[in-house]
Each structure stands twice: as structure tokens, then as C-alpha cells.
Design a protein around this motif. Structure first.
Motif, mmCIF file in Angstrom:
data_model
loop_
_atom_site.group_PDB
_atom_site.id
_atom_site.type_symbol
_atom_site.label_atom_id
_atom_site.label_comp_id
_atom_site.label_asym_id
_atom_site.label_seq_id
_atom_site.Cartn_x
_atom_site.Cartn_y
_atom_site.Cartn_z
ATOM 1 N N CYS A 331 0.844 -1.194 0.000
ATOM 2 C CA CYS A 331 0.000 0.000 0.000
ATOM 3 C C CYS A 331 0.883 1.248 0.000
ATOM 4 N N TRP A 332 0.383 2.279 -0.658
ATOM 5 C CA TRP A 332 1.041 3.580 -0.638
ATOM 6 C C TRP A 332 0.109 4.571 0.058
ATOM 7 N N TYR A 333 0.709 5.572 0.698
ATOM 8 C CA TYR A 333 -0.060 6.565 1.435
ATOM 9 C C TYR A 333 0.404 7.956 1.029
ATOM 10 N N THR A 334 -0.523 8.918 1.078
ATOM 11 C CA THR A 334 -0.150 10.304 0.805
ATOM 12 C C THR A 334 -0.003 11.060 2.123
ATOM 13 N N LEU A 348 7.846 7.452 14.373
ATOM 14 C CA LEU A 348 7.477 6.046 14.470
ATOM 15 C C LEU A 348 6.489 5.671 13.369
ATOM 16 N N THR A 349 5.546 6.569 13.079
ATOM 17 C CA THR A 349 4.575 6.303 12.021
ATOM 18 C C THR A 349 5.263 6.098 10.688
ATOM 19 N N LEU A 350 6.186 6.990 10.340
ATOM 20 C CA LEU A 350 6.880 6.872 9.052
ATOM 21 C C LEU A 350 7.711 5.599 8.988
ATOM 22 N N ASP A 351 8.277 5.205 10.118
ATOM 23 C CA ASP A 351 9.025 3.951 10.154
ATOM 24 C C ASP A 351 8.089 2.754 9.951
ATOM 25 N N MET A 352 6.914 2.771 10.577
ATOM 26 C CA MET A 352 5.989 1.643 10.504
ATOM 27 C C MET A 352 5.414 1.459 9.105
ATOM 28 N N ILE A 353 5.246 2.552 8.364
ATOM 29 C CA ILE A 353 4.668 2.419 7.016
ATOM 30 C C ILE A 353 5.738 2.312 5.937
ATOM 31 N N ASN A 354 7.010 2.232 6.351
ATOM 32 C CA ASN A 354 8.111 2.160 5.393
ATOM 33 C C ASN A 354 8.046 3.358 4.445
ATOM 34 N N GLN A 358 7.103 3.938 0.467
ATOM 35 C CA GLN A 358 5.646 3.834 0.346
ATOM 36 C C GLN A 358 4.890 5.146 0.561
ATOM 37 N N LEU A 359 5.587 6.225 0.841
ATOM 38 C CA LEU A 359 4.916 7.491 1.143
ATOM 39 C C LEU A 359 5.077 8.457 -0.023
ATOM 40 N N LEU A 360 3.995 9.178 -0.333
ATOM 41 C CA LEU A 360 3.945 10.099 -1.468
ATOM 42 C C LEU A 360 3.560 11.489 -0.971
ATOM 43 N N PHE A 361 4.310 12.490 -1.403
ATOM 44 C CA PHE A 361 3.973 13.856 -1.003
ATOM 45 C C PHE A 361 2.662 14.304 -1.643
ATOM 46 N N ARG A 388 13.979 12.832 -0.677
ATOM 47 C CA ARG A 388 13.840 12.868 -2.143
ATOM 48 C C ARG A 388 12.848 11.815 -2.626
ATOM 49 N N ASN A 389 12.869 10.645 -2.008
ATOM 50 C CA ASN A 389 11.927 9.594 -2.398
ATOM 51 C C ASN A 389 10.487 10.030 -2.136
ATOM 52 N N ILE A 390 10.235 10.533 -0.934
ATOM 53 C CA ILE A 390 8.870 10.900 -0.557
ATOM 54 C C ILE A 390 8.369 12.065 -1.389
ATOM 55 N N LEU A 391 9.230 13.043 -1.629
ATOM 56 C CA LEU A 391 8.798 14.227 -2.354
ATOM 57 C C LEU A 391 8.597 13.983 -3.841
#
Length: 409
Positions: A331-334, A348-354, A358-361, A388-391
Motif C-alpha cells: 500500500c502507498w499513502y499520501t 514512528l509512524t513513518l518507520d511503521m509504514i516504510n 511507500q509514502l507520497l507527497f 527525495r523519495n517521498i517528495l
């Protein structure tokens, strides 16, 4: 019901504003902040931004295929009527998103645009330039509650008309503007038809299901929809919204509470069904994105589902690993609205969702609680590569976009 205490009512000063406003003025500080951080050298993809499609209602309705429905929609021409979420949010015409008119760009105030260029192209370009964004993914606004319309065919007619109008008037005019095309989810066969028609169209990088609806995402009628998306390597997004008349939320008497819970509740229910019914196992290459629910709810759901699954695994026989593992890996999250009041909890949240993969700006511009790219850039516990990955780089991989920065600041 509480009785209004008149002694506690205070007059609010109201500043008169011009009939016309300019988002370049509103976002001037954001543009300076982007330049200071050197975002001209970063790929930044805004995976959730909005426009008010009903302002162009007179154009949009021309794309409705059925002549009778088209005529009825033309009679609904007054855009002031159209902006009230197609009459489905039960907001009595009150404008909660613009905080009582105190946030001008949310208040429906007209903005001067360039002659000969569609207003949504102009406004999107202005926002992209100010935010330092290379790609911006547009979603509708009032249409996000269309899945609750009592006539399922209306979602089909209006959803298809919106897709066709958006491609023709906006997406073909600037290849930096993208969308996840509206999927008329209440009618599965029409959802299949929509995928067949709009896959590969200019600017279409996936499909979106507005989450305010009562259809179970795990129903067998949707398996071909998911199969078609997996075959085409196109993601499916579930975009949250609120619906005050939902019986589970109707006792909330403040928009603050509705905004805090409504945008989370719909995606929490759908993701629970998505995971426990084994959709990631049945379609391991299908990418799902959970949009505009913030992030704080995800660790809660991970822990809650894991706890219950370990006690009753026979009720989710398709699963081969813990629910949280599917939520972290498939799953991906914004990001927006990213809860930042407790930085330890956010870390901790960002660590738990990898989050690094998996995170998108998402800015959620122009809504009252929109976020800037610096919300990610300024986090002290992320590496530069993670930022850079998230953004941008995660989105580039997910949507097969060119990772080369395209903006100038």
C-alpha cells in the motif's frame, strides 16, 4: 442539544477582500521557501491537489452522453448550486472548508486568468510554480461525494463526462498535469468500461475511487476491475472525503470533529476489508494508494488488525502474513494532512509504514489545511534520500514518470 450561550458569542472582525484574488500572492512565501531549499534540483510530485470542477459546469455537462441527463444537468447550470457537493454532504450550504470565508482562495472568489487558456490550466500552473512542483495530480472536489448519489447511473454519466472534459480541456494542454481518472465504482461493469476507455489517455496515470460510498471493496463484482488494473500496471487510489449524513458520524456537531474523523473513517473501513479479504494476495502486483486521510490512523489499524488476526486467523484464510505487513509492503499513502504535533509519534509512524518507499507527497492545495513540500524536507529524522523519495521519486516509480526535475524557480 446544547443551548447557545449568547454571553460567549463574540463578533469576528471581517476584512473586506477584492472580488478578484491571485494565488501567486497567496503562495508568495511558499515560493520563497522553495527557492531557499533548492527545490529546483529536486523532483517533486504533488500526488493530491484539487480544482472545483463545478465552476466549469457549463463545459463539463456538454460531455454527458445521454441527451436527457445532459439537458437536466444544463438546467442545474448555476455554479453556486453545483458547488455544494451535488447536494450530498448535508452541509446546508455552509462553507466549512473556507473557515467561514476567512480563507479567500477556498471561498469561490474569482481569480483573473490568462486569456485563451483554460482557468484550471492557469491556476494549476500557478500553484505548481509557487510550490516548486514538477508534476501535479488533480482530483475533483464536489464530485468526491458522488458515490453516494441515490441514482447509480448519475455517477456513471457525470464521472465519464468529468474524465472526458478534464482530458480535453486540461490534461492535453500541459503534460505536467496528471490525474487518476474517476472510476464509477457503484456500477462494476461501467468501471470496467472506464478502464478500457481511459487507460493510456493523456495525463491518466491510474484510477480513483472516491471513498465516501457504502459498496464493499472486496465484493466479487470488482475482481475483474482489479485484474484489469493489474494487467495494465495502473494503481487504484481511494480518495477520502467526509459525509455528514453518514449514520456512524452524524452525531458529531462540529466540522472540526467531522474533518478529523470523516476523512479517516471511510478509508479505514475500506482498507480493513481490502486487507482481510486478501486483495493483495489475489492481485500481488496491484498498487493501492490511500489519499487524504493523514497518517496517524495507519499504525493504529496495523496494530489492531494484527492483534485480532493472531487470535482469529481462520477468518482471514487468504492471508499469508500479518495484516500490517501487507499495509507496509503493498500500500502507498499520501502525506496530507500530516500530523506533526508529536514528532516522536510521526517518526514512528513513518518507520511503521516504510515511508522511504511507500509514502507520497501531497499538498491538498487549495484546501484550508494544505501542506508545502518543506513539511517533508524539514523533518530532522529523515535522510536526504528518504526526503527525495517521498517528495518525488516514489511517485515517479509508481506512476512511471520521468524522474528529471522540470521546473524552474
Amino acid at each position: 442539544m446544547d443551548v447557545l450561550n449568547k454571553d460567549r458569542v463574540h463578533e469576528l472582525p471581517v476584512q473586506e477582500i477584492d472580488v478578484f484574488t491571485d494565488t501567486r500572492d497567496i503562495l508568495a512565501h511558499a515560493e520563497k521557501a522553495a527557492k531557499r531549499r533548492g527545490f529546483q534540483d529536486w523532483l517533486i510530485c504533488d500526488v493530491d491537489a484539487h480544482h472545483t470542477e463545478t465552476i466549469s459546469w457549463h463545459e463539463l455537462v456538454q460531455y454527458i452522453e445521454d441527451p436527457v441527463i445532459r439537458h437536466q444537468a444544463m438546467l442545474f447550470h448555476d455554479e453556486k448550486m453545483g458547488t455544494a457537493s451535488y447536494g450530498l454532504n448535508g452541509d446546508m450550504g455552509l462553507k466549512y472548508q473556507d473557515v467561514g470565508g476567512r480563507i479567500p482562495h477556498q471561498a469561490g472568489i474569482r481569480e483573473k486568468v490568462d486569456d485563451g487558456i483554460h482557468r484550471d490550466v492557469t491556476l494549476t500552473r500557478r500553484a505548481m510554480s509557487a510550490l516548486g512542483v514538477d508534476y501535479m495530480v488533480l482530483f475533483p472536489t464536489p464530485m468526491l461525494t458522488l458515490g453516494l448519489h441515490p441514482q447509480p447511473e448519475m455517477e456513471v454519466y457525470l464521472g465519464r463526462a468529468y474524465n472526458r472534459w478534464l482530458i480535453d480541456k486540461v490534461l492535453t494542454k500541459d503534460d505536467r498535469i496528471k490525474t487518476l481518472a474517476y472510476l464509477p465504482f457503484n456500477v462494476p461493469k461501467e468501471a470496467e468500461r472506464t478502464i478500457e476507455e481511459f487507460s493510456g489517455q493523456p495525463g491518466v496515470i491510474g484510477f480513483c475511487v472516491p471513498s465516501t460510498r457504502h459498496k464493499p471493496v472486496h465484493h466479487n463484482d470488482y475482481m475483474r476491475v482489479y485484474s484489469m488494473l493489474q494487467e495494465r500496471d495502473l494503481p487504484i487510489a481511494f480518495h477520502a472525503a467526509y459525509h455528514w449524513q453518514d449514520q456512524s458520524l452524524s452525531t458529531i456537531n462540529r466540522f472540526l470533529g467531522m474533518h478529523a474523523l470523516g476523512f479517516v473513517w471511510c478509508n479505514m473501513v475500506h482498507l480493513t476489508n481490502w486487507i482481510l479479504n486478501g486483495i493483495p494476495e489475489r492481485f500481488p502486483k496491484l498498487k493501492s494508494i490511500w489519499v487524504e486521510s493523514g497518517l496517524a490512523w495507519v499504525p493504529f489499524l496495523m496494530q489492531r488488525l494484527d492483534d485480532q488476526y493472531l487470535m482469529r486467523p481462520s477468518e482471514a484464510p487468504q492471508l499469508k502474513k500479518l495484516p500490517s505487513e501487507y499495509m507496509r509492503e503493498s500500500c502507498w499513502y499520501t502525506t496530507q494532512p500530516m500530523e506533526t504535533t508529536n514528532m516522536k509519534a510521526l517518526e514512528l509512524t513513518l518507520d511503521m509504514i516504510n515511508a522511504e518507499t511507500q509514502l507520497l507527497f501531497a499538498s491538498d492545495w487549495p484546501h484550508f489545511d494544505f501542506d508545502l513540500p518543506q513539511e517533508i524536507y524539514d523533518l530532522p529524522f529523515l535522510s536526504e534520500q528518504a526526503k527525495r523519495n517521498i517528495l518525488g521519486l516514489n511517485a515517479a516509480r509508481l506512476f512511471n514518470l520521468d524522474p528529471t526535475p522540470r521546473k524552474t524557480l
